[in-house]
Every structure is written in structure tokens, then in C-alpha cells.
Scaffold this active site. Structure first.
Site, PDB file in Angstrom:
ATOM      1  N   ASP A 261       3.542   0.098  -7.248  1.00 33.02           N
ATOM      2  CA  ASP A 261       2.523  -0.614  -7.681  1.00 33.02           C
ATOM      3  C   ASP A 261       1.749   0.619  -7.575  1.00 33.02           C
ATOM      4  OD1 ASP A 261       0.680  -2.207  -9.824  1.00 33.02           O
ATOM      5  OD2 ASP A 261      -0.370  -2.812  -7.845  1.00 33.02           O
TER       6      ASP A 261
ATOM      7  N   ARG B 256       0.867  -1.325   0.255  1.00 36.33           N
ATOM      8  CA  ARG B 256       0.095  -0.100   0.159  1.00 36.33           C
ATOM      9  C   ARG B 256       0.540   1.014  -0.741  1.00 36.33           C
ATOM     10  NH1 ARG B 256      -3.273  -2.873  -1.447  1.00 36.33           N
ATOM     11  NH2 ARG B 256      -5.826  -3.358  -0.563  1.00 36.33           N
TER      12      ARG B 256
ATOM     13  N   HIS C  25      -1.591   0.194  -9.703  1.00 29.73           N
ATOM     14  CA  HIS C  25      -2.248  -0.608  -8.535  1.00 29.73           C
ATOM     15  C   HIS C  25      -2.637  -1.714  -9.829  1.00 29.73           C
ATOM     16  CE1 HIS C  25      -4.618  -1.191  -4.523  1.00 29.73           C
ATOM     17  NE2 HIS C  25      -3.804  -1.923  -4.640  1.00 29.73           N
TER      18      HIS C  25
ATOM     19  N   GLU D 169      -3.097   7.528  -4.413  1.00 29.31           N
ATOM     20  CA  GLU D 169      -3.123   7.325  -5.886  1.00 29.31           C
ATOM     21  C   GLU D 169      -4.746   7.248  -5.183  1.00 29.31           C
ATOM     22  OE1 GLU D 169      -2.621   3.090  -5.014  1.00 29.31           O
ATOM     23  OE2 GLU D 169      -4.655   2.665  -4.833  1.00 29.31           O
TER      24      GLU D 169
HETATM   25  P1  NAI Z   1      -1.220 -11.615   4.578  1.00 26.76           P
HETATM   26  O1  NAI Z   1      -2.509 -10.899   5.885  1.00 26.76           O
HETATM   27  O2  NAI Z   1      -1.178 -13.131   3.434  1.00 26.76           O
HETATM   28  O3  NAI Z   1       0.067 -11.253   4.562  1.00 26.76           O
HETATM   29  C1  NAI Z   1       0.513  -9.842   5.096  1.00 26.76           C
HETATM   30  C2  NAI Z   1       2.158 -10.281   6.287  1.00 26.76           C
HETATM   31  O4  NAI Z   1       2.386  -8.616   7.219  1.00 26.76           O
HETATM   32  C3  NAI Z   1       1.718 -11.730   6.992  1.00 26.76           C
HETATM   33  O5  NAI Z   1       2.771 -12.568   7.347  1.00 26.76           O
HETATM   34  C4  NAI Z   1       1.823 -10.768   8.868  1.00 26.76           C
HETATM   35  O6  NAI Z   1       2.418 -11.367   9.695  1.00 26.76           O
HETATM   36  C5  NAI Z   1       2.762  -9.114   7.978  1.00 26.76           C
HETATM   37  N1  NAI Z   1       2.153  -8.046   8.863  1.00 26.76           N
HETATM   38  C6  NAI Z   1       1.217  -7.686   9.605  1.00 26.76           C
HETATM   39  N2  NAI Z   1       1.948  -6.343  10.133  1.00 26.76           N
HETATM   40  C7  NAI Z   1       3.449  -6.813  10.063  1.00 26.76           C
HETATM   41  C8  NAI Z   1       4.039  -5.634  10.996  1.00 26.76           C
HETATM   42  N3  NAI Z   1       3.832  -4.545  11.819  1.00 26.76           N
HETATM   43  N4  NAI Z   1       5.619  -6.164  11.145  1.00 26.76           N
HETATM   44  C9  NAI Z   1       5.678  -7.029  10.481  1.00 26.76           C
HETATM   45  N5  NAI Z   1       5.054  -7.931   9.815  1.00 26.76           N
HETATM   46  C10 NAI Z   1       3.290  -7.380   9.634  1.00 26.76           C
HETATM   47  O7  NAI Z   1      -1.584 -11.240   3.139  1.00 26.76           O
HETATM   48  P2  NAI Z   1      -1.148 -11.036   1.964  1.00 26.76           P
HETATM   49  O8  NAI Z   1      -2.187 -11.141   1.245  1.00 26.76           O
HETATM   50  O9  NAI Z   1       0.011 -11.468   1.502  1.00 26.76           O
HETATM   51  O10 NAI Z   1      -1.061  -9.184   1.722  1.00 26.76           O
HETATM   52  C11 NAI Z   1      -0.257  -8.006   1.935  1.00 26.76           C
HETATM   53  C12 NAI Z   1      -0.486  -6.646   1.064  1.00 26.76           C
HETATM   54  O11 NAI Z   1      -0.364  -6.943  -0.845  1.00 26.76           O
HETATM   55  C13 NAI Z   1      -1.982  -6.471   1.289  1.00 26.76           C
HETATM   56  O12 NAI Z   1      -2.178  -6.266   2.577  1.00 26.76           O
HETATM   57  C14 NAI Z   1      -2.458  -5.684   0.519  1.00 26.76           C
HETATM   58  O13 NAI Z   1      -2.261  -4.502   1.581  1.00 26.76           O
HETATM   59  C15 NAI Z   1      -1.480  -5.486  -0.162  1.00 26.76           C
HETATM   60  N6  NAI Z   1      -1.988  -6.308  -1.659  1.00 26.76           N
HETATM   61  C16 NAI Z   1      -1.830  -5.393  -2.726  1.00 26.76           C
HETATM   62  C17 NAI Z   1      -2.223  -5.865  -3.973  1.00 26.76           C
HETATM   63  C18 NAI Z   1      -2.194  -4.912  -5.340  1.00 26.76           C
HETATM   64  O14 NAI Z   1      -2.372  -5.441  -6.606  1.00 26.76           O
HETATM   65  N7  NAI Z   1      -1.051  -4.448  -4.873  1.00 26.76           N
HETATM   66  C19 NAI Z   1      -3.207  -7.262  -4.638  1.00 26.76           C
HETATM   67  C20 NAI Z   1      -3.321  -7.545  -2.916  1.00 26.76           C
HETATM   68  C21 NAI Z   1      -3.060  -7.119  -1.917  1.00 26.76           C
END
Ligand code: NAI
Length: 331
Positions: free
Chosen positions: A258, A234, A295, A263
Site C-alpha cells: 500500500d 511506509r 496508500h 510514492e
Molecule cells: P504505533 O506507534 O501505534 O505502533 C508502532 C509500533 O512499532 C510500536 O509498538 C513501536 O514500539 C514499534 N516500533 C517502533 N520502532 C521500532 C523498531 N525499530 N523495531 C521494532 N518495533 C518498532 O503506530 P501505528 O498507529 O500502529 O502505525 C504504524 C505505522 O503505520 C505508522 O508509523 C505509519 O507509517 C503507518 N500507517 C500507514 C497508513 C496507511 O494508510 N497505509 C495509515 C496510518 C499509519
């Protein structure tokens, strides 16, 4: 169930219509983003579907409630744009699509990294201008470099595996360690150590109060000169002002973005006939070593099909009174 999909784009409509053959919902599409100004369109709809840059603040949610909405179905994984406390107070249920294709985003992060490193974005333009010179296009081998992955959840872990496949040393930072990744050769470090040792850093954590501006001036100052920063998480994970300063000072080797902090009113739209009002984005666009996409990490056929299916299934679960396995709520 009758529901209204806000912020509908041509690229996704077909996948929803196709997936709906299995569900038979009464699907209505509108183009405006869901905001305080447009929430009134939801009158008569018990469910609405919102996108990643819709503005689901308290006012919007109150307006939705007044229109008779009961369910907000996000067709995104991230939910940082929803005031969950307000939703709870109003008795609005919120569901999302927690996983649709971690490969789509991890592969896009890889694409940004490779393009920046090997300067494909510049080479493409040069060759079209019949400029076949190679000066200024020198990249580096990814093999043997240290790649720092911040967040090893669904997307980050796929990105780690891709980088291992390139022969990189992969170091990671997450609140919880993934033992399987450790077995595959990923080393977890403290965040400061990751900043200090990485040649490439890629962000895969959610945006929340803790992670906002995780990459700020202090963090960047610890990074190696020439580090390449990739953000498909993000925008507000990075302090854009600090990023611009570091790029001007030539401390960063490049940035592949991205997502962008501001945005919301820019991405997903054709503004090619408008004057760009965002001076920070305008400055970012002047750097030859910055590559920005709008994005689109999620934008693969497979991801779109899964997003549509899970969203429609979430709505079917609500209608049938089944447990909402993909509900997001304040903890
Ligand atoms: P997920 O929930 O599977 O993984 C997130 C990881 O971040 C977890 O392992 C969690 O323990 C860790 N985490 C959370 N807070 C933390 C902190 N303060 N310090 C260290 N680690 C921390 O999420 P996923 O599916 O891998 O997605 C990650 C992010 O990618 C989403 O939250 C979203 O913002 C972004 N995203 C972007 C997309 C795009 O089109 N560019 C599409 C989908 C998601």
C-alpha cells in the site's frame, strides 16, 4: 482559526467541512502539495494542514515561517516527512493525528493478503474477459500458517487479532512486548527468527533511520521461499531493489504494497495520461504476484471522520492555548 489545507483531495474535503460545523474554523482548501514551491501560498495563514506525502523539509518550513505560519497540523499518523529539528529551531509547532482507525489499515493489510493469496485481482480480470478457467489461481489456506507481524502498536495489534481469528500462528517483533497479545497467543521472536519462520510477513512499524530498509536483501535471504510480504507501513521499510530481485528469483510468493519508497510524486494522483517515469514501480507492476494500492489503508469513512475531527481539535487547542496533546517534537 484561519488555516490552509494543502494537498486537498475530493475524498476528504467533505469530512473536513462536516466536522468543522463543531469548530467553526476559517477553513481554506488548495490542491497543490505542500513543498518548497508552494509554501508561499500560506501567506497570511497562522496554521496550515499537511498530508502524508507533502515535503516538509527545512526550506519548506522556513518559507512557512516567513509567511507567518505558527502551527503545522499533519492529518496523518506518520511524521517521517517532517524535519522536526528544523521545526523546533524555527519555533513551529507540529501536531498530528496519532490514531484515527487502526482497523482501517489493519483491514486493508488483510485485504491485500487475501487478494494476493486467492488471486482475486487476477480472477476479477479473467472473469470480465469471459475467461472462467481456474488454472494458475491456486491459493493456500491461511489457517495454520505462521504470520509474522513487525510492529504491534495500534495497527499491528489489530492485524494480529485478525490473523488469530483466521486460525494462524501469530509471531511478532517489536521493541516492546504487548502482554495482552501474548495472552491471546501471540509469540514474540527475535527479528531473524520471525523472518525464518513466517509464511506471511506484515510491516506495521514507523519509518525512521533505524527501520529504513529493515527488509533488505539480507533479510529476504533469511525468509522462507514463497513468503508473502505485506507493507502498509511506509515504502522505505523495504529496499525496493532487493524486493524486485527476490520476486524475479521467485523467492517471494507475493508482495502486497500500500506504500512505495518513491510514492511521493506518484500516489494520490491520476497519472493515467502520463508516461510512468519510475522504472522500479513499472517493474513491480509487471509481476502477477504483486498487488499495489496507492496508500489507501486509511481510506474508510470512519477514519476520515476521525482524521478531520482530531485535526480540527488540534488546531482549536492551539488557538485556545491549551496543551497540544498530539504534538510531535524531536526527543
Ligand atoms: P504505533 O506507534 O501505534 O505502533 C508502532 C509500533 O512499532 C510500536 O509498538 C513501536 O514500539 C514499534 N516500533 C517502533 N520502532 C521500532 C523498531 N525499530 N523495531 C521494532 N518495533 C518498532 O503506530 P501505528 O498507529 O500502529 O502505525 C504504524 C505505522 O503505520 C505508522 O508509523 C505509519 O507509517 C503507518 N500507517 C500507514 C497508513 C496507511 O494508510 N497505509 C495509515 C496510518 C499509519
Amino acid at each position: 482559526m484561519k488555516f490552509l489545507m494543502f494537498d486537498t483531495h475530493r475524498f476528504e474535503r467533505q469530512s473536513f467541512e462536516l466536522a468543522n460545523r463543531d469548530f467553526g474554523h476559517d477553513l481554506h482548501f488548495v490542491e497543490p502539495r505542500l513543498t518548497e514551491e508552494t509554501a508561499v501560498l500560506a501567506k497570511g495563514f497562522p496554521a496550515v494542514c499537511a498530508f502524508a506525502n507533502d515535503r516538509l523539509n527545512r526550506t519548506t518550513l522556513e518559507d512557512l515561517k516567513n509567511c507567518g505560519v505558527e502551527l503545522v497540523a499533519l492529518r496523518s499518523a506518520g511524521f517521517n516527512h517532517v524535519d522536526l529539528s528544523a521545526a523546533k529551531e524555527l519555533g513551529l509547532r507540529v501536531v498530528r493525528v496519532p490514531e484515527y482507525s487502526p482497523y482501517s489499515v489493519a483491514e486493508h493489510a488483510t485485504c491485500l493478503l487475501l487478494s494476493l493469496d486467492r488471486k482475486v485481482h487476477r480472477a476479477y480480470n479473467r472473469v470480465r474477459e469471459m475467461n472462467f478457467s481456474l488454472d494458475g489461481l491456486v491459493g493456500f489456506d491461511l489457517h495454520g500458517k505462521t504470520v509474522g507481524v513487525i510492529g504491534t502498536g495500534k495497527i499491528g495489534r489489530v492485524f494480529c487479532q485478525i490473523m488469530l481469528g483466521f486460525g494462524c500462528q501469530v509471531v511478532a517483533y517489536d521493541l516492546k512486548k504487548d502482554a495482552d497479545l501474548e495472552k491471546k497467543g501471540v509469540t514474540y521472536l527475535e527479528l531473524n527468527n520471525l523472518f525464518q519462520t513466517s509464511d506471511v510477513i506484515s510491516l506495521h512499524i514507523p519509518l525512521n533511520a533505524e527501520t529504513k530498509h529493515l527488509v533488505d536483501a539480507a533479510a529476504i535471504s533469511q525468509m522462507k521461499k514463497g513468503v508473502v510480504l505485506i507493507n502498509t507501513g511506509r515504502g522505505a521499510l523495504i529496499d525496493t531493489k532487493a524486493l524486485i530481485q527476490a520476486l524475479k528469483a521467485e523467492h517471494l510468493g507475493g508482495a502486497g504494497l500500500d506504500v512505495y519508497e518513491e510514492e511521493e510524486k506518484i500516489f494520490f494522483q491520476d497519472l493515467s495520461e502520463h508516461i510512468l517515469q519510475d522504472d522500479q514501480l513499472a517493474r513491480l507492476l509487471t509481476f502477477p504476484n504483486v498487488l499495489i494500492t496507492s496508500h489507501q489503508g486509511f481510506l474508510t469513512r470512519e477514519a476520515l471522520a476521525n482524521i478531520a475531527h482530531t485535526t480540527l481539535n488540534n488546531i482549536a487547542d492551539y488557538e485556545a492555548g491549551r496543551p497540544l496533546v498530539n504534538e510531535v517534537a524531536v526527543t
